[in-house]
Enzyme design. Structure first.
Site, short mmCIF file in Angstrom:
data_model
loop_
_atom_site.label_atom_id
_atom_site.label_comp_id
_atom_site.label_asym_id
_atom_site.label_seq_id
_atom_site.Cartn_x
_atom_site.Cartn_y
_atom_site.Cartn_z
N LYS A 113 -35.15 -45.25 -79.21
CA LYS A 113 -34.84 -46.28 -78.21
C LYS A 113 -36.09 -46.54 -77.39
O LYS A 113 -36.93 -45.65 -77.22
CB LYS A 113 -33.72 -45.80 -77.28
CG LYS A 113 -32.94 -46.92 -76.65
CD LYS A 113 -31.96 -47.51 -77.65
CE LYS A 113 -30.93 -48.39 -77.04
NZ LYS A 113 -29.78 -48.52 -77.96
N1 GLU Z 1 -29.44 -51.82 -79.38
C1 GLU Z 1 -28.44 -51.78 -80.37
C2 GLU Z 1 -27.71 -50.44 -80.33
O1 GLU Z 1 -27.67 -49.79 -79.33
C3 GLU Z 1 -28.94 -52.17 -81.74
C4 GLU Z 1 -30.01 -51.30 -82.31
C5 GLU Z 1 -30.59 -51.84 -83.60
O2 GLU Z 1 -30.14 -52.84 -84.10
O3 GLU Z 1 -31.54 -51.21 -84.07
O4 GLU Z 1 -27.08 -50.04 -81.28
#
Ligand code: GLU
Length: 424
Positions: A113
């Site tokens: 993240k």
């Molecule tokens: N931010 C989204 C999540 O928390 C998508 C992450 C992604 O598509 O890599 O799952």
């Protein structure tokens, strides 16, 4: 023998919450001690300073992070959050949850993240572009199609992904579409990606309502957070026949027992940027919204909004976690005692986003593009497979649904680490 001393960097309420979830799951599956800390703690992180020239000529330095939790089964994967309350500990917790999520749904990814401490609404378009490009510039040696693949999260969107893809591509000297997902279609984005998370939340909510013998056509829905995930969840559930009776954003919400006109709310949001003073119903606070009587409660904003305090007062039948980490450990304990409420845990419920991100990455790597129908069909199949596995795990071990989902995800990451062994 020796206990880890790794967590001080990330220490925060939300990181401790993710760690407690892990510990509980690790105990439940008797994860060997030698694998625990290896599986639990993030592998590495990068913190960067991001100077941006402001409209008035001054320079503001923003702080940004990327935490790669696990890369044992493939590139790490996860969004980038732009929010004023971002902390390194929060990003680390979110990275952990990405690991369990990708592993639970069977994607060949680890978890990561990113985050920048900034309120994107306070920036001009050009400041936002500079910030996004500078972030990617700093990440050039830390990410990549086979290393770590970012995507949108709270406060970021496809326009930001386009700037990041362009910055990275300029650096490597060729078009590198697969470095980020959630891009505009014109740059190799996938059909269906924008609505994927909300579509997945709604698909699973309907599936669980059916299991509970509650017809979706009679369901009422309260959605906290009317950003990408919340608005798409609301629209999809409404299109299945449910009535959306409450929505909110960080400025507050509206409640209308007759059903909210979602198109009007979206138009209002486009012109005003916030839901404040939207006249589609009576005003409610975010706290009140959570406690409304409804069939489906979908927290689709930030972490830790359902607490041990309000969990006792919830009047919904099904909680569909569109957000990551909306329910505290204490709230989980309360909800486990309440047999009137079912819960679809975040790592399963909002996995539609990363599933379609995976499809986007595959399309970029193969340069072969799928139709929207193909995307949705494959998305539904993966959600069905993952939710069926969770149900089997839950029944077999008499776990809560969250524990069932987490143990499946964690076990797979631990198995991969075990098989790979320790290097050197
Ligand atoms: N931010 C989204 C999540 O928390 C998508 C992450 C992604 O598509 O890599 O799952």
């Amino acid at each position: 023998m020796s206990k880890a001393i790794v967590s001080s960097l990330y220490d925060s309420d939300v990181f401790r919450m993710a760690c407690r979830q892990f510990d509980k799951a690790a105990d439940a599956i008797n994860l060997p001690e030698s694998l625990r800390d290896r599986t639990k703690y993030p592998r590495r992180c990068l913190a960067v300073s991001l100077p941006v020239r402001r409209r008035d000529g001054s320079v503001t330095v923003f702080e940004g992070y990327r935490v790669q939790h696990n890369l044992s089964t493939g590139p790490s994967k996860g969004g980038i959050r732009f929010h004023q309350d971002v902390t390194l500990g929060e990003v680390a917790a979110l990275a952990m949850w990405m690991s369990w999520k990708t592993s639970l749904v069977g994607l060949p990814y680890g978890g990561a993240k990113g985050g920048v401490i900034v309120d994107p609404n306070q920036l001009t378009e050009s400041e936002l572009e500079h910030l996004s490009r500078r972030y990617m510039q700093e990440m050039v040696n830390f990410v990549g199609p086979q290393v770590d693949v970012p995507a949108p999260d709270v406060g970021t969107n496809e326009r930001i992904m386009a700037w990041m893809m362009d910055t990275y591509s300029n650096h490597v000297g060729h078009v590198a579409s697969a470095v980020v997902t959630g891009k505009p279609i014109a740059l190799g984005g996938s059909e269906g990606r924008r609505e994927a998370t909300g579509a997945g939340v709604a698909y699973l909510a309907r599936k669980y309502l059916e299991k509970m013998k509650l017809p979706v056509s009679k369901a009422t829905v309260a959605v906290q957070g009317f950003g990408n995930v919340g608005s798409e969840t609301a629209l999809a559930l409404r299109n299945y026949g449910a009535k959306v009776i409450a929505i909110s954003d960080y400025t507050g919400g509206v409640y209308n027992p007759k059903g909210i006109n979602l198109e009007k709310a979206l138009a209002y949001l486009r012109s005003q940027r916030v839901l404040l003073d939207f006249d589609g119903g009576e005003p409610v606070t975010n706290e009140q919204l959570l406690e409304l009587k409804c069939t489906v409660l979908a927290p689709c904003a930030l972490e830790r909004v359902i607490t041990d305090q309000n969990a006792k007062r919830l009047r919904c039948r099904l909680i569909a976690e569109g957000a990551n980490g909306p329910t505290t450990n204490g709230a989980d304990r309360v909800l486990e005692q309440r047999d009137d409420i079912e819960l679809i845990p975040d790592v399963l419920c909002n996995s539609g986003g990363v599933i379609v991100s995976y499809f986007e990455w595959l399309q970029n790597l193969s340069n072969y593009y799928w139709t929207r129908d193909e995307v949705l069909k494959k998305l539904h199949a993966m959600l069905d497979r993952a939710s069926d596995a969770v149900e089997v795990q839950q029944r077999k071990f008499k776990f809560s649904r969250r524990l069932a989902a987490l143990t499946l995800g964690i076990q797979r990451v631990a198995d991969a680490k075990q098989s790979r062994g320790l290097f050197p």
